[in-house]
Write a protein that holds these residues in place. Structure first.
Motif, PDB file in Angstrom:
ATOM      1  N   ASP A 257     -80.314  46.446  33.854  1.00 57.32           N
ATOM      2  CA  ASP A 257     -78.862  46.466  33.647  1.00 57.32           C
ATOM      3  C   ASP A 257     -78.170  46.162  34.971  1.00 57.32           C
ATOM      4  O   ASP A 257     -77.681  47.060  35.658  1.00 57.32           O
ATOM      5  CB  ASP A 257     -78.431  47.845  33.128  1.00 57.32           C
ATOM      6  CG  ASP A 257     -76.972  47.866  32.681  1.00 57.32           C
ATOM      7  OD1 ASP A 257     -76.401  46.780  32.490  1.00 57.32           O
ATOM      8  OD2 ASP A 257     -76.428  48.981  32.533  1.00 57.32           O
ATOM      9  N   PRO A 258     -78.115  44.874  35.363  1.00 59.97           N
ATOM     10  CA  PRO A 258     -77.571  44.517  36.682  1.00 59.97           C
ATOM     11  C   PRO A 258     -76.064  44.701  36.754  1.00 59.97           C
ATOM     12  O   PRO A 258     -75.414  45.024  35.752  1.00 59.97           O
ATOM     13  CB  PRO A 258     -77.952  43.044  36.833  1.00 59.97           C
ATOM     14  CG  PRO A 258     -78.016  42.539  35.425  1.00 59.97           C
ATOM     15  CD  PRO A 258     -78.527  43.690  34.598  1.00 59.97           C
ATOM     16  N   ALA A 259     -75.509  44.493  37.931  1.00 58.56           N
ATOM     17  CA  ALA A 259     -74.076  44.667  38.147  1.00 58.56           C
ATOM     18  C   ALA A 259     -73.269  43.698  37.284  1.00 58.56           C
ATOM     19  O   ALA A 259     -73.757  42.642  36.857  1.00 58.56           O
ATOM     20  CB  ALA A 259     -73.749  44.449  39.619  1.00 58.56           C
ATOM     21  N   ASP A 260     -72.033  44.078  37.019  1.00 59.33           N
ATOM     22  CA  ASP A 260     -71.134  43.237  36.212  1.00 59.33           C
ATOM     23  C   ASP A 260     -71.017  41.847  36.832  1.00 59.33           C
ATOM     24  O   ASP A 260     -70.874  41.703  38.051  1.00 59.33           O
ATOM     25  CB  ASP A 260     -69.743  43.868  36.130  1.00 59.33           C
ATOM     26  CG  ASP A 260     -69.748  45.172  35.351  1.00 59.33           C
ATOM     27  OD1 ASP A 260     -70.706  45.388  34.579  1.00 59.33           O
ATOM     28  OD2 ASP A 260     -68.811  45.970  35.527  1.00 59.33           O
ATOM     29  N   GLY A 261     -71.076  40.841  35.976  1.00 58.43           N
ATOM     30  CA  GLY A 261     -70.941  39.467  36.441  1.00 58.43           C
ATOM     31  C   GLY A 261     -72.266  38.776  36.694  1.00 58.43           C
ATOM     32  O   GLY A 261     -72.304  37.542  36.797  1.00 58.43           O
ATOM     33  N   LEU A 262     -73.344  39.541  36.806  1.00 58.89           N
ATOM     34  CA  LEU A 262     -74.669  38.944  36.965  1.00 58.89           C
ATOM     35  C   LEU A 262     -75.284  38.699  35.591  1.00 58.89           C
ATOM     36  O   LEU A 262     -75.065  39.479  34.651  1.00 58.89           O
ATOM     37  CB  LEU A 262     -75.579  39.862  37.792  1.00 58.89           C
ATOM     38  CG  LEU A 262     -75.149  40.107  39.242  1.00 58.89           C
ATOM     39  CD1 LEU A 262     -76.100  41.088  39.923  1.00 58.89           C
ATOM     40  CD2 LEU A 262     -75.109  38.801  40.025  1.00 58.89           C
ATOM     41  N   SER A 263     -76.049  37.646  35.470  1.00 59.54           N
ATOM     42  CA  SER A 263     -76.633  37.256  34.190  1.00 59.54           C
ATOM     43  C   SER A 263     -77.699  38.255  33.758  1.00 59.54           C
ATOM     44  O   SER A 263     -78.751  38.360  34.389  1.00 59.54           O
ATOM     45  CB  SER A 263     -77.237  35.858  34.299  1.00 59.54           C
ATOM     46  OG  SER A 263     -78.013  35.561  33.160  1.00 59.54           O
ATOM     47  N   ARG A 264     -77.417  38.998  32.681  1.00 57.37           N
ATOM     48  CA  ARG A 264     -78.410  39.982  32.235  1.00 57.37           C
ATOM     49  C   ARG A 264     -79.685  39.317  31.706  1.00 57.37           C
ATOM     50  O   ARG A 264     -80.786  39.789  31.992  1.00 57.37           O
ATOM     51  CB  ARG A 264     -77.811  40.891  31.165  1.00 57.37           C
ATOM     52  CG  ARG A 264     -78.736  42.089  30.914  1.00 57.37           C
ATOM     53  CD  ARG A 264     -78.105  43.179  30.111  1.00 57.37           C
ATOM     54  NE  ARG A 264     -79.015  44.308  30.032  1.00 57.37           N
ATOM     55  CZ  ARG A 264     -79.313  44.947  28.904  1.00 57.37           C
ATOM     56  NH1 ARG A 264     -78.775  44.571  27.765  1.00 57.37           N
ATOM     57  NH2 ARG A 264     -80.153  45.959  28.915  1.00 57.37           N
TER      58      ARG A 264
END
Length: 523
Positions: A432-439
Motif C-alpha cells: 500500500d504505497p504512498a498516495d500518487g504512486l502506482s499501486r
C-alpha cells in the motif's frame, strides 16, 4: 529513561563524535612506559579497545538519557556558526532515526577493536591500524549526528580514506585492485552528490537539515527537486550499494580483513540508506515521488540479482568464496531497505530502518564467523571447505558451526529473529504505497521481492549444508570458538534475538520520527 540534563546530553554527543579523532592522534604517539605492557603493539591495541569502549559507554548513556516519550524531537543538539559566509553551522543532534544507528556503530567498532586485540590482521604497523579504525568510527558517527548538509558530506567522505587503507594494507589477495575500485566508485558518486547538496542549499538559502525538512520542499521547485534527487541519490546509491552501482562491494569484502568487512557491511552501507531517509524524503518529497518507482525497480532487481549470484557461488564446482557470497547477499538485503524507502509510507520507511539495524547485526556476525572459518581452514573457498562430503563443522567445531547456522537462518529472515521484521514491513509498505504512486506497479515489486526471500532461504540453507554438515573425517579437530570470539560475537547474537522477539523497542523509536519526517517536520 535516565534523567540527564540537555547540556550533559550535548556533551555526550560531541564526545562520541570527537573523541575517536583524539584517540586516533594519540594512537600514533609513543606509548607511555607504564602502559606498554608486553610491548608497544599490545599497548596501542589496548588503546583502541579503551577508546572505542569509552565511545560505546557514552552512546549507551546517551541512549538511556534520550527522551523516549518524544523520539521525533531532535535532542542533544549543538548549533554553532562555523562558516558564516555560507551559513554553514556545526549542528549536531539525534532523534529516533539516528540514535539506533549511532549505538550500532559504537557497538560494532568496539567489538572489532576487541577482536583485533587478540587477532590482529597481518599488515603494517598496529599504530596505523588503530588510528584508521578510530578515524573511520568518528566519520561514521558524525554522519549520523550532523544536521548540516555540508557537514554531512564531509563526514560521509571522511570514512573513505581509512577504509581504503584498511583494505589495501591489511587485506588479502587482490586487495590493491579492490581498494582502488572502492575508492573510485564512492568518490565519483560523491562528486555528483555534492553538486546536488549545493543545489539544494543554494536554492533554498540554507544548509540546515532540520529547517529544510520542516520546509518539506516548499522552497524548491519540482524541477530542482528532481535534479537534486538524481544527483544526491546517485552518491547515496553507490554507498548503499544499489544495483547496478554495487560491483565494488563483492571485491572489497573479499579482499578486506575480517574487521574491515564487519564495519563495511555493518555500518558503512547504512550511511547511504540513512541519507535517503534523512535528506531526500523530507527535503525533496516531490523529487522522491517522481523517482520512487524507479528506485523500487532497481531495489527488486538487486534483491533477485544478489540472490541469484549467491546461488551461483554456492553451487558445487563454482569455486565460490564464502565472503563474496555474504557480500552479494548484502546487495539483496539492502534492496529491501531501498524498497521500503521507495514506498514513501511510514510502514515501509520503518521497515527500512529496522532492516538497516538487523542487517548490521546479522551480517556483522556472519563476517566475523566467516573470518573465523577462514582462519581455521586457511581458505573461504566453498569447494575447498566442503570437498565432496561437506566440511562437517558441526562435528569438528560444534559451537562455531552452531553460530554459523544461527546467523544464516537469521539472515534468511526466520520469524523471531531480527531479519524478519524489516523485510516484512518493507513488503507491507509496497503493498500500500504512498498516495500518487502506482499501486499495481508496487504490488508487482512486492511480489518479486517476496520471491527473493525464497531464494535467500535457498542459498543460506545450502551454505549451512555445505559448511556445517557432512561425514565425519579422520582429520584433527578444529579449534572451537575461543573466549575472545565469544566476547565479540555474543552481543550480536543477543541483540538479533532481542530485536526479533521485541521489535517494539526499535519501532517505538523510529515510528514517531518517521511520521514527523514524512509530514514535513510537523509533530
Amino acid at each position: 529513561m535516565i534523567d540527564i540534563s540537555e547540556s550533559v546530553m550535548q556533551f555526550l554527543l560531541a564526545f562520541i563524535v570527537v573523541i575517536p579523532l583524539v584517540g586516533a592522534v594519540a594512537a600514533l604517539l609513543p606509548a607511555p612506559p607504564g602502559l606498554k605492557g608486553s610491548g608497544p603493539d599490545q599497548a596501542v591495541l589496548r588503546h583502541g579497545v579503551t577508546v572505542t569502549g569509552a565511545v560505546l559507554v557514552a552512546a549507551i548513556v546517551l541512549a538511556a538519557g534520550f527522551d523516549h516519550d518524544h523520539p521525533s524531537k531532535m535532542q542533544a543538539t549543538t548549533d554553532i556558526s562555523w562558516i558564516p559566509a555560507l551559513d554553514v553551522r556545526i549542528h549536531l543532534g539525534i532523534d529516533g532515526i539516528s540514535l539506533p544507528l549511532l549505538v550500532l556503530t559504537a557497538l560494532l567498532t568496539f567489538l572489532c577493536a576487541l577482536y583485533s586485540y587478540f587477532k590482529l590482521p597481518a599488515g603494517p604497523s598496529p599504530k596505523a591500524f588503530v588510528a584508521l579504525l578510530l578515524v573511520l568510527e568518528s566519520g561514521t558517527l558524525a554522519t549520523f549526528a550532523v544536521l548540516d548538509l555540508l557537514l554531512f558530506f564531509l563526514a560521509f567522505e571522511m570514512v573513505l580514506i581509512p577504509m581504503y587503507f584498511l583494505i589495501a594494507r591489511w587485506g588479502g589477495a587482490q586487495r590493491q585492485a579492490a581498494a582502488w575500485k572502492f575508492i573510485l566508485y564512492t568518490l565519483l558518486g560523491s562528486v555528483v552528490m555534492l553538486l546536488g547538496l549545493l543545489l539544494v542549499g543554494l536554492k533554498s538559502g540554507t544548509f540546515d537539515m532540520v529547517a529544510l525538512a520542516t520546509d518539506n520542499g516548499r522552497g524548491l521547485t519540482t524541477s530542482v527537486q528532481v535534479i537534486a534527487v538524481l544527483a544526491i541519490g546517485i552518491g547515496l546509491a553507490v554507498k548503499t550499494p544499489m544495483w547496478p552501482l554495487h560491483s565494488w562491494l563483492p571485491d572489497a569484502h573479499t579482499a578486506a580483513p575480517t574487521v574491515g568487512s564487519v564495519l563495511l557491511a555493518g555500518v558503512l552501507l547504512k550511511m547511504g540508506t540513512y541519507g535517503f531517509v534523512r535528506i531526500l524524503l523530507p527535503i525533496t518529497p516531490d523529487g522522491m515521488h517522481t523517482f520512487a518507482p524507479y528506485l523500487a525497480a532497481f531495489a527488486v532487481v538487486g534483491i533477485i540479482y544478489g540472490s541469484l549470484a549467491c546461488l551461483a557461488l554456492v553451487r558445487p564446482g563454482s569455486k565460490g568464496d564464502l565472503k563474496r557470497l555474504i557480500a552479494y547477499s548484502s546487495v539483496g538485503h539492502m534492496g529491501f531497505v531501498l524498497l521500503g524507502i521507495a514506498s514513501m509510507t511510514p510502514t515501509g520507511v520503518n521497515g527500512a530502518l529496522f532492516a538497516n539495524i538487523a542487517h548490521g547485526l546479522i551480517t556483522g556476525l556472519l563476517f566475523f564467523l566467516v573470518g573465523a572459518v577462514k582462519d581455521r581452514y586457511g581458505t573461504a573457498d566453498l569447494d575447498t571447505l566442503s570437498g565432496a562430503t561437506g566440511a562437517a563443522l558441526y562435528g569438528r567445531a560444534p559451537r562455531l558451526g552452531g553460530l554459523l547456522a544461527f546467523a544464516a537462518v537469521a539472515s534468511l529472515g526466520l520469524p523471531g529473529l531480527a531479519g524478519f521484521w524489516g523485510e516484512m514491513l518493507a513488503l507491507f509498505g509496497s503493498f500500500d504505497p504512498a498516495d500518487g504512486l502506482s499501486r499495481p506497479a508496487f504490488l508487482t515489486f512486492m511480489s518479486i521481492a517476496a520471491f527473493g526471500t525464497l531464494l535467500t532461504a535457498a542459498y543460506m540453507l545450502m551454505v549451512v549444508r555445505r559448511v556445517c554438515m557432512g561425514e565425519k573425517r579422520e582429520e584433527p579437530q578444529l579449534a572451537d570458538v575461543q573466549t575472545y570470539e565469544f566476547a565479540a560475537w555474543t552481543p550480536l547474537v543477543a541483540l538479533t534475538v532481542l530485536a526479533g522477539l521485541w521489535p517494539a523497542v526499535l519501532l517505538g523509536l523510529t515510528d514517531p520520527a518517521v511520521q514527523k519526517l514524512l509530514a514535513g517536520g510537523k509533530s
